[in-house]
Design a protein around this motif. Structure first.
Motif, PDB file in Angstrom:
ATOM      1  N   THR A   1       3.985   5.680  12.233  1.00 52.45           N
ATOM      2  CA  THR A   1       5.138   5.434  13.013  1.00 52.45           C
ATOM      3  C   THR A   1       4.822   4.507  14.264  1.00 52.45           C
ATOM      4  OG1 THR A   1       5.526   7.346  14.052  1.00 52.45           O
ATOM      5  CG2 THR A   1       6.714   6.897  12.067  1.00 52.45           C
ATOM      6  N   VAL A   2       3.853   4.887  15.122  1.00 53.14           N
ATOM      7  CA  VAL A   2       3.271   4.314  16.113  1.00 53.14           C
ATOM      8  C   VAL A   2       2.804   2.676  15.620  1.00 53.14           C
ATOM      9  CG1 VAL A   2       1.748   4.314  18.155  1.00 53.14           C
ATOM     10  CG2 VAL A   2       2.891   6.317  17.432  1.00 53.14           C
ATOM     11  N   TYR A   3       1.965   2.972  14.571  1.00 51.73           N
ATOM     12  CA  TYR A   3       1.521   1.355  14.103  1.00 51.73           C
ATOM     13  C   TYR A   3       2.776   0.505  13.792  1.00 51.73           C
ATOM     14  CZ  TYR A   3      -0.423  -1.946  10.687  1.00 51.73           C
ATOM     15  OH  TYR A   3      -1.054  -2.867  10.124  1.00 51.73           O
TER      16      TYR A   3
ATOM     17  N   ALA B   1       1.140  -3.089   4.332  1.00 54.56           N
ATOM     18  CA  ALA B   1       1.565  -2.827   3.171  1.00 54.56           C
ATOM     19  C   ALA B   1       1.453  -1.316   2.673  1.00 54.56           C
ATOM     20  CB  ALA B   1       1.030  -3.789   2.185  1.00 54.56           C
ATOM     21  N   PHE B   2       0.163  -0.945   2.884  1.00 53.90           N
ATOM     22  CA  PHE B   2       0.187   0.552   2.541  1.00 53.90           C
ATOM     23  C   PHE B   2       0.793   1.663   3.468  1.00 53.90           C
ATOM     24  CE2 PHE B   2      -2.528   4.365   3.490  1.00 53.90           C
ATOM     25  CZ  PHE B   2      -2.665   5.008   2.189  1.00 53.90           C
ATOM     26  N   LEU B   3       0.743   1.403   4.577  1.00 52.47           N
ATOM     27  CA  LEU B   3       1.434   2.265   5.542  1.00 52.47           C
ATOM     28  C   LEU B   3       3.122   2.191   5.559  1.00 52.47           C
ATOM     29  CD1 LEU B   3      -0.582   2.036   8.825  1.00 52.47           C
ATOM     30  CD2 LEU B   3      -0.969   3.650   6.979  1.00 52.47           C
ATOM     31  N   ASP B   4       3.443   1.357   4.837  1.00 52.06           N
ATOM     32  CA  ASP B   4       4.987   1.229   4.670  1.00 52.06           C
ATOM     33  C   ASP B   4       5.351   2.202   3.619  1.00 52.06           C
ATOM     34  OD1 ASP B   4       5.791  -0.712   6.505  1.00 52.06           O
ATOM     35  OD2 ASP B   4       5.734  -2.336   5.121  1.00 52.06           O
ATOM     36  N   TYR B   5       4.557   2.407   2.664  1.00 52.55           N
ATOM     37  CA  TYR B   5       4.649   3.403   1.620  1.00 52.55           C
ATOM     38  C   TYR B   5       4.405   4.958   2.222  1.00 52.55           C
ATOM     39  CZ  TYR B   5       5.142  -0.298  -1.774  1.00 52.55           C
ATOM     40  OH  TYR B   5       5.729  -1.419  -2.416  1.00 52.55           O
ATOM     41  N   LEU B   6       3.277   5.060   3.043  1.00 48.63           N
ATOM     42  CA  LEU B   6       2.676   6.048   3.695  1.00 48.63           C
ATOM     43  C   LEU B   6       3.878   6.853   4.700  1.00 48.63           C
ATOM     44  CD1 LEU B   6       0.648   8.459   3.853  1.00 48.63           C
ATOM     45  CD2 LEU B   6      -0.325   7.154   5.813  1.00 48.63           C
ATOM     46  N   VAL B   7       4.552   6.001   5.118  1.00 47.89           N
ATOM     47  CA  VAL B   7       5.803   6.678   5.956  1.00 47.89           C
ATOM     48  C   VAL B   7       6.775   7.390   5.281  1.00 47.89           C
ATOM     49  CG1 VAL B   7       7.120   4.647   6.217  1.00 47.89           C
ATOM     50  CG2 VAL B   7       6.785   6.045   8.312  1.00 47.89           C
ATOM     51  N   VAL B   8       6.981   6.984   4.070  1.00 50.26           N
ATOM     52  CA  VAL B   8       8.085   7.647   3.307  1.00 50.26           C
ATOM     53  C   VAL B   8       7.771   9.158   3.181  1.00 50.26           C
ATOM     54  CG1 VAL B   8       9.242   7.655   1.010  1.00 50.26           C
ATOM     55  CG2 VAL B   8       8.335   5.578   1.927  1.00 50.26           C
ATOM     56  N   LEU B   9       6.593   9.358   3.187  1.00 50.98           N
ATOM     57  CA  LEU B   9       6.325  10.953   3.276  1.00 50.98           C
ATOM     58  C   LEU B   9       7.119  11.762   4.242  1.00 50.98           C
ATOM     59  CD1 LEU B   9       2.496  10.994   2.245  1.00 50.98           C
ATOM     60  CD2 LEU B   9       4.775  11.204   0.786  1.00 50.98           C
ATOM     61  N   GLY B  10       7.659  11.067   5.534  1.00 49.86           N
ATOM     62  CA  GLY B  10       8.055  11.614   6.768  1.00 49.86           C
ATOM     63  C   GLY B  10       9.783  11.605   6.470  1.00 49.86           C
ATOM     64  N   GLN B  11      10.193  10.955   5.467  1.00 50.38           N
ATOM     65  CA  GLN B  11      11.590  10.772   5.301  1.00 50.38           C
ATOM     66  C   GLN B  11      12.287  11.728   4.847  1.00 50.38           C
ATOM     67  OE1 GLN B  11      12.750   7.012   3.172  1.00 50.38           O
ATOM     68  NE2 GLN B  11      11.719   5.668   4.820  1.00 50.38           N
TER      69      GLN B  11
ATOM     70  N   GLN C   1      -2.881  -6.172  14.986  1.00 50.92           N
ATOM     71  CA  GLN C   1      -4.424  -5.939  15.118  1.00 50.92           C
ATOM     72  C   GLN C   1      -4.999  -5.713  13.915  1.00 50.92           C
ATOM     73  OE1 GLN C   1      -5.973  -6.562  17.962  1.00 50.92           O
ATOM     74  NE2 GLN C   1      -3.925  -6.810  19.006  1.00 50.92           N
ATOM     75  N   TRP C   2      -4.281  -4.924  12.929  1.00 52.05           N
ATOM     76  CA  TRP C   2      -4.630  -4.763  11.483  1.00 52.05           C
ATOM     77  C   TRP C   2      -3.467  -4.649  10.459  1.00 52.05           C
ATOM     78  CZ3 TRP C   2      -5.310  -0.964  15.353  1.00 52.05           C
ATOM     79  CH2 TRP C   2      -6.343  -0.864  16.299  1.00 52.05           C
ATOM     80  N   PRO C   3      -3.414  -6.050  10.313  1.00 55.25           N
ATOM     81  CA  PRO C   3      -2.261  -6.513   9.551  1.00 55.25           C
ATOM     82  C   PRO C   3      -2.606  -6.137   8.132  1.00 55.25           C
ATOM     83  CG  PRO C   3      -3.288  -8.369   9.829  1.00 55.25           C
ATOM     84  CD  PRO C   3      -4.069  -7.232  10.856  1.00 55.25           C
ATOM     85  N   GLN C   4      -3.774  -5.952   7.714  1.00 52.13           N
ATOM     86  CA  GLN C   4      -3.925  -5.517   6.169  1.00 52.13           C
ATOM     87  C   GLN C   4      -3.426  -4.372   6.021  1.00 52.13           C
ATOM     88  OE1 GLN C   4      -6.209  -6.292   8.514  1.00 52.13           O
ATOM     89  NE2 GLN C   4      -7.562  -4.596   8.591  1.00 52.13           N
ATOM     90  N   LEU C   5      -3.265  -3.135   6.713  1.00 52.59           N
ATOM     91  CA  LEU C   5      -2.964  -2.048   6.546  1.00 52.59           C
ATOM     92  C   LEU C   5      -1.185  -1.869   6.500  1.00 52.59           C
ATOM     93  CD1 LEU C   5      -5.065   0.094   8.998  1.00 52.59           C
ATOM     94  CD2 LEU C   5      -5.337  -0.467   6.591  1.00 52.59           C
TER      95      LEU C   5
END
Length: 358
Positions: free
Chosen positions: A203-205, A81-91, A75-79
């Protein structure tokens, strides 16, 4: 001439830790208050309600499937790339390194190991509680689901609860737990809440977790933060044990019960910035050599009664007369080292001979 001792970085750190803690006067160790107990009980009830809802395949599981079929990443493919980096804050790895670096500086600044030990205790609790539930329930993720409408439990998975979400709550929330002032604690609490909520929603996205996984991950991380005051006595004993262990190693090094290579390797940890120095000599075999008086006493005790050691003749070097520098034998041969030129010598002799006659 300067005689200041050059200290390594590790020695400077332990030298500061040897000093008294410089904590703010108004800062107190968090206690298990009544308000915290109520929050802990409410969070635990919410945690158990989510587990029961998933086990019974209730409306929460249906919500999981509806969001999975919605596919937010489409639904929101433009997000993406950014969210791939944001999820690192939970690793676990990157966040633990960043937070440990900050708390290490706090430990050096306040002359105490409590921040680092608190982080270690929190991560240990996180691994035990979240890891055991993950392996026990064995839930599969959305990308590996096999039956529509099923809870996908006991299928060999390991995503329930969400480890990224729980780790974000604990690692960033520990900064607020260890804050020095009330204002800083509130600000860091808001920041950690925003980061953990963002990581869970990401992670849900991305489709790697169900919504129920994220809800249980938030609850699991919050339970650990709320229960940390119960472990404060253990943290204090662990800090005292670290320094007691260093004192024990110092005594072993001084008494010679530690091998020389080991004592040399541990010297930055034991010296505390030059406040303690190893005062013993070590022979090439790696054993401490006793003092000369003690060695003589031990040798006398080892001899049988009535026997005295025979006196050893003193070693006397034979003298020789002193000669002055001009009388010494030259090291190099006298004269020039160039080879003789016979033709020049012959010509010089011929020129000096008088001419007869005429």
């Amino acid at each position: 001439m300067r005689t200041d001792q050059i200290l390594t970085r590790l020695e400077r750190v332990f030298a500061r830790l040897d000093r008294e803690p410089e904590r703010p006067a108004h800062l107190q160790t968090p206690q298990m208050s009544r308000h915290r107990v109520v929050l802990l009980g409410s969070t635990l009830a919410f945690y158990l309600a989510i587990v029961v809802a998933v086990l019974t395949t209730s409306w929460l599981v249906r919500l999981d499937w509806q969001i999975m079929f919605f596919r937010p990443y489409e639904q929101w493919p433009q997000l993406h790339a950014f969210l791939d980096y944001l999820v690192v804050l939970g690793q676990r790895g990157p966040t633990a390194v960043m937070v440990a670096a900050w708390l290490g500086w706090r430990s050096w600044r306040q002359h105490t190991l409590r921040p680092l030990i608190t982080l270690g205790v929190a991560l240990l609790l996180l691994n035990i509680t979240v890891g055991s539930v993950k392996l026990g329930l064995g839930r599969l993720g959305p990308h590996y689901a096999t039956e529509i409408g099923s809870a996908e439990l006991f299928a060999g998975g390991d995503i329930f609860p969400s480890g990224h979400t729980a780790n974000a709550v604990v690692t960033w929330g520990i900064l607020a737990y260890l804050a020095s002032t009330v204002v800083t604690r509130r600000v860091l609490s808001v920041v950690s809440a925003v980061v953990s909520l963002s990581v869970g929603a990401t992670t849900v996205y991305l489709g790697t977790h169900w919504v129920s996984d994220v809800l249980l991950g938030w609850s699991a991380g919050l339970l650990i933060l709320l229960a940390l005051p119960w472990f404060e006595p253990l943290i204090a004993r662990a800090e005292a044990y670290v320094f007691e262990l260093r004192e024990l190693l110092r005594r072993r090094a001084e008494t010679g019960r530690m091998a020389a290579p080991v004592a040399t390797a541990l010297m930055p940890l034991l010296s505390a910035g030059g406040k303690w120095q190893l005062r013993r000599t070590v022979d090439p075999a790696g054993e401490p050599s006793p003092a000369p008086a003690a060695a003589a006493g031990q040798a006398a005790q080892a001899l049988p009664a009535g026997h005295a050691p025979a006196p050893r003749p003193a070693a006397v070097l034979a003298g020789r007369p002193h000669v002055i520098r001009s009388e010494r034998t030259p090291v190099t041969p006298a004269g020039s080292r160039r080879p003789a030129h016979t033709e020049r010598t012959a010509a010089r002799g011929a020129a000096a001979r008088p001419v007869a006659g005429g």
